[in-house]
Enzyme design. Structure first.
Site, mmCIF file in Angstrom:
data_model
loop_
_atom_site.group_PDB
_atom_site.id
_atom_site.type_symbol
_atom_site.label_atom_id
_atom_site.label_comp_id
_atom_site.label_asym_id
_atom_site.label_seq_id
_atom_site.Cartn_x
_atom_site.Cartn_y
_atom_site.Cartn_z
ATOM 1 N N TYR A 127 0.797 -1.229 0.000
ATOM 2 C CA TYR A 127 0.000 0.000 0.000
ATOM 3 C C TYR A 127 0.827 1.275 0.000
ATOM 4 O O TYR A 127 0.279 2.375 0.068
ATOM 5 C CB TYR A 127 -0.989 -0.014 1.166
ATOM 6 N N LYS A 173 2.720 -14.444 4.779
ATOM 7 C CA LYS A 173 2.940 -15.445 3.731
ATOM 8 C C LYS A 173 4.446 -15.646 3.591
ATOM 9 O O LYS A 173 5.028 -15.497 2.506
ATOM 10 C CB LYS A 173 2.281 -14.946 2.425
ATOM 11 N N ASP A 206 -3.442 -17.513 3.531
ATOM 12 C CA ASP A 206 -4.441 -18.328 2.816
ATOM 13 C C ASP A 206 -5.143 -19.291 3.776
ATOM 14 O O ASP A 206 -6.373 -19.417 3.751
ATOM 15 C CB ASP A 206 -3.813 -19.067 1.607
ATOM 16 N N ASP A 230 -6.484 -5.674 5.241
ATOM 17 C CA ASP A 230 -7.596 -5.128 4.471
ATOM 18 C C ASP A 230 -8.534 -6.261 4.040
ATOM 19 O O ASP A 230 -9.756 -6.214 4.249
ATOM 20 C CB ASP A 230 -7.014 -4.397 3.249
ATOM 21 N N ASP A 234 -12.594 -7.489 5.647
ATOM 22 C CA ASP A 234 -13.855 -7.655 4.903
ATOM 23 C C ASP A 234 -14.393 -9.074 5.093
ATOM 24 O O ASP A 234 -15.605 -9.284 5.208
ATOM 25 C CB ASP A 234 -13.654 -7.381 3.400
HETATM 26 MG MG MG Z 1 -10.953 -2.484 2.557
#
Ligand code: MG
Ligand code: NAI
Length: 334
Positions: A127, A173, A206, A230, A234
């Site tokens: 990001y 990861k 994962d 992020d 969700d």
């Molecule tokens: Mg988001």
């Protein structure tokens, strides 16, 4: 996460940035509730987002950044397609290095007693937006530093200690991204040594995506990098009733910015049906930050009652109230 030296003060300068789409609607709903509290909020509204870009040529004007930096706290709605240039940049400008995203079931009978905190590193990873075109396509650089990784791990363990949580799980990861995520994992275990009373473990991202669905009750505190945080938040929202339910707090040494996890939701924007719970809960996190926790708990309690009662809630919660009707009903009980 209290802001230092703010405890005695009862008047707060709040920068309000509703942004785009349902951001406008849910922020209005949250302000309706804040207005009912016996606290003096001095709101200054500022522009940011897609509409702002159309109007002014820039998605995040310098005045908005300055206002945010000089306020006691920022209440943010959502941006649209300019989100990276607005909210990701604002978090960086304010140096709010931690993004707290509580995943908590407010309807335990429906979703089980899910209750964990995602502690997301907020300043680096992919990001940083360092992308370049190459003859073959494009390359994005992922930045992970020892400093930021240890800082976020420390925050997560301290948070666990302060809130009586017993376990912190690092998500990464590192099997593939050996240097970058490898450093994140190593930093996590280095900090874990300072907290022998708190269990520490780690999973690949994962596998975590699956465990969140198969074993959500196993998680107490998740600490992870920016992108995974992020995505997993969700997913967390999906576990407890959707994106209308999850708030967030961006915290740094000098600033706090509070926003729902969701975006501008163009599919429902303008219809007055967005669930305001995520933004109301974000306002509660803001109250905690300002040292007004008694009011945060009060608003939360009423919000939970209203959601469980189910007669004045938005369509995503099975009702037929509008965003503003739900907010006014909550406000009427304060
Ligand atoms: Mg988001
Ligand atoms: P989104 O979070 O806006 O919506 C995803 C889905 O959840 C949609 O079906 C939407 O209707 C539903 N939803 C979201 N919030 C809701 C609420 N309060 N009540 C009921 N339903 C709700 O994510 P999406 O669709 O991927 O992105 C839409 C726009 O938002 C994009 O332009 C994106 O860049 C931006 N965005 C901005 C963010 C921010 O400002 N922090 C975060 C995520 C996306």
């Amino acid at each position: 996460m209290n802001k230092k030296n703010k405890k005695a003060k009862r008047m707060y300068n709040i920068a309000v940035i509703p942004g785009d789409g349902i951001g406008q609607e849910v922020v209005k709903a949250a302000v309706t509730i804040l207005d009912k509290l016996p606290i003096d909020f001095n709101y200054t509204y500022a522009k940011a987002g897609d509409e702002c870009k159309e109007e002014t040529g820039v998605p995040l004007p310098d005045e908005t950044i300055e206002l945010a930096k000089n306020s006691d706290a920022v209440l943010f709605g959502a941006a649209g397609e300019t989100a990276a240039d607005v909210i990701v940049r604002l978090r960086r400008e304010l140096n709010t290095f931690v993004n707290l995203r509580p995943v908590k079931s407010l309807q335990p009978d429906k979703y089980g007693n899910i209750d964990f905190m995602i502690v997301r590193e907020n300043t680096e990873d992919l990001y940083i937006g360092d992308e370049e075109e190459t003859p073959e396509g494009a390359i994005a650089r992922k930045k992970i530093t020892k400093f930021a990784s240890e800082r976020i791990a420390k925050y997560a363990f301290k948070y666990a200690e302060d809130t009586g949580r017993k376990k912190v799980t690092a998500v990464h990861k590192a099997n593939v991204l050996k240097l970058s995520d490898g450093l994140f994992k190593k930093s996590f275990y280095k900090i874990a040594e300072q907290y022998p009373d708190i269990e520490s473990n780690d999973f690949y991202v994962d596998a975590t995506a699956m465990y969140l669905i198969t074993n959500p009750l196993d998680f107490e505190v998740i600490v992870t990098t920016n992108l995974y945080g992020d995505i997993l938040s969700d997913e967390g929202a999906g576990l407890v009733g959707g994106l209308g339910m999850i708030p967030s707090a961006n915290i740094g040494d000098d600033n706090g910015l509070f926003e729902p996890v969701h975006g501008s939701a163009p599919d429902i924007a303008g219809q007055g049906i967005a669930n305001p719970a995520a933004t109301i809960l974000s306002a509660c996190m803001m109250l905690d930050y300002l040292g007004e926790s008694q009011y945060a708990r009060k608003v939360e309690e009423i919000l939970i009652d209203v959601i469980q009662e189910g007669s004045h809630v938005t369509p995503d919660l099975g009702g037929d109230s509008s965003t503003q009707e739900m907010a006014e009903y909550i406000a009427s009980k304060l």
